[in-house]
Motif scaffolding. Structure first.
Motif, PDB file in Angstrom:
ATOM      1  N   VAL A  65      58.769 -29.360  57.624  1.00 57.19           N
ATOM      2  CA  VAL A  65      59.628 -28.277  58.114  1.00 57.19           C
ATOM      3  C   VAL A  65      58.801 -27.016  58.357  1.00 57.19           C
ATOM      4  CG1 VAL A  65      61.503 -26.702  57.460  1.00 57.19           C
ATOM      5  CG2 VAL A  65      61.780 -29.156  57.144  1.00 57.19           C
ATOM      6  N   SER A  66      57.877 -26.725  57.444  1.00 57.50           N
ATOM      7  CA  SER A  66      57.018 -25.550  57.609  1.00 57.50           C
ATOM      8  C   SER A  66      56.197 -25.642  58.894  1.00 57.50           C
ATOM      9  CB  SER A  66      56.108 -25.433  56.391  1.00 57.50           C
ATOM     10  OG  SER A  66      55.203 -24.378  56.547  1.00 57.50           O
ATOM     11  N   HIS A  67      55.616 -26.808  59.134  1.00 54.43           N
ATOM     12  CA  HIS A  67      54.830 -27.003  60.358  1.00 54.43           C
ATOM     13  C   HIS A  67      55.716 -26.882  61.600  1.00 54.43           C
ATOM     14  CE1 HIS A  67      50.957 -27.988  58.670  1.00 54.43           C
ATOM     15  NE2 HIS A  67      51.513 -28.874  57.850  1.00 54.43           N
ATOM     16  N   LEU A  68      56.895 -27.460  61.552  1.00 52.54           N
ATOM     17  CA  LEU A  68      57.794 -27.380  62.704  1.00 52.54           C
ATOM     18  C   LEU A  68      58.212 -25.939  62.981  1.00 52.54           C
ATOM     19  CD1 LEU A  68      60.029 -30.530  62.127  1.00 52.54           C
ATOM     20  CD2 LEU A  68      58.326 -30.189  63.922  1.00 52.54           C
ATOM     21  N   ARG A  81      56.427 -23.278  62.348  1.00 54.09           N
ATOM     22  CA  ARG A  81      55.274 -22.605  62.968  1.00 54.09           C
ATOM     23  C   ARG A  81      55.156 -22.989  64.445  1.00 54.09           C
ATOM     24  NH1 ARG A  81      52.636 -23.670  57.927  1.00 54.09           N
ATOM     25  NH2 ARG A  81      51.413 -25.342  58.817  1.00 54.09           N
ATOM     26  N   ILE A  82      55.365 -24.257  64.752  1.00 55.27           N
ATOM     27  CA  ILE A  82      55.321 -24.710  66.146  1.00 55.27           C
ATOM     28  C   ILE A  82      56.413 -24.015  66.950  1.00 55.27           C
ATOM     29  CG2 ILE A  82      55.721 -26.699  67.665  1.00 55.27           C
ATOM     30  CD1 ILE A  82      54.368 -28.420  65.448  1.00 55.27           C
ATOM     31  N   ASP A 108      58.176 -20.011  70.945  1.00 59.34           N
ATOM     32  CA  ASP A 108      58.957 -18.813  71.265  1.00 59.34           C
ATOM     33  C   ASP A 108      58.053 -17.710  71.815  1.00 59.34           C
ATOM     34  OD1 ASP A 108      61.302 -20.012  70.442  1.00 59.34           O
ATOM     35  OD2 ASP A 108      61.339 -19.042  68.466  1.00 59.34           O
ATOM     36  N   ARG A 109      56.890 -17.497  71.162  1.00 62.55           N
ATOM     37  CA  ARG A 109      55.952 -16.472  71.655  1.00 62.55           C
ATOM     38  C   ARG A 109      55.458 -16.809  73.055  1.00 62.55           C
ATOM     39  NH1 ARG A 109      54.120 -16.842  66.308  1.00 62.55           N
ATOM     40  NH2 ARG A 109      52.290 -18.041  66.923  1.00 62.55           N
ATOM     41  N   THR A 110      55.168 -18.071  73.299  1.00 64.15           N
ATOM     42  CA  THR A 110      54.700 -18.495  74.614  1.00 64.15           C
ATOM     43  C   THR A 110      55.782 -18.274  75.666  1.00 64.15           C
ATOM     44  OG1 THR A 110      53.254 -20.142  73.608  1.00 64.15           O
ATOM     45  CG2 THR A 110      53.792 -20.451  75.926  1.00 64.15           C
TER      46      THR A 110
END
Length: 73
Positions: free
Chosen positions: A47-50, A52-53, A58-60
């Motif tokens: 969940v933590s990795h997801l 961050r992805i 969102d930033r992109t």
């Protein structure tokens, strides 16, 4: 009567063997399965990795929208 007694003893022995075998099998299965704690830890890491992805996506997306807006001007 003798054959019934022999059959009963044979069944008792076989039942005992089956119980021992089942007990051994259960122990082997228990050794090879992950604990609930391990699974929760793995879930938290995934969940933590997801998350961050998702944040990177969102930033992109925001950068892409900003570039599109600049190009329209």
């Amino acid at each position: 009567f003798h054959s019934i007694s022999t059959l009963h003893e044979t069944l008792d022995v076989r039942t005992s063997q089956l119980r021992e075998g089942l007990s051994s099998f259960k122990l082997e299965v228990a050794k090879s399965y992950a604990s609930v704690t391990d699974m929760k830890d793995l879930e938290n890491r995934i969940v933590s990795h997801l998350l961050r992805i998702e944040a990177k996506l969102d930033r992109t997306a925001l950068k892409t929208e900003a570039l599109k807006a600049q190009n329209k001007e």
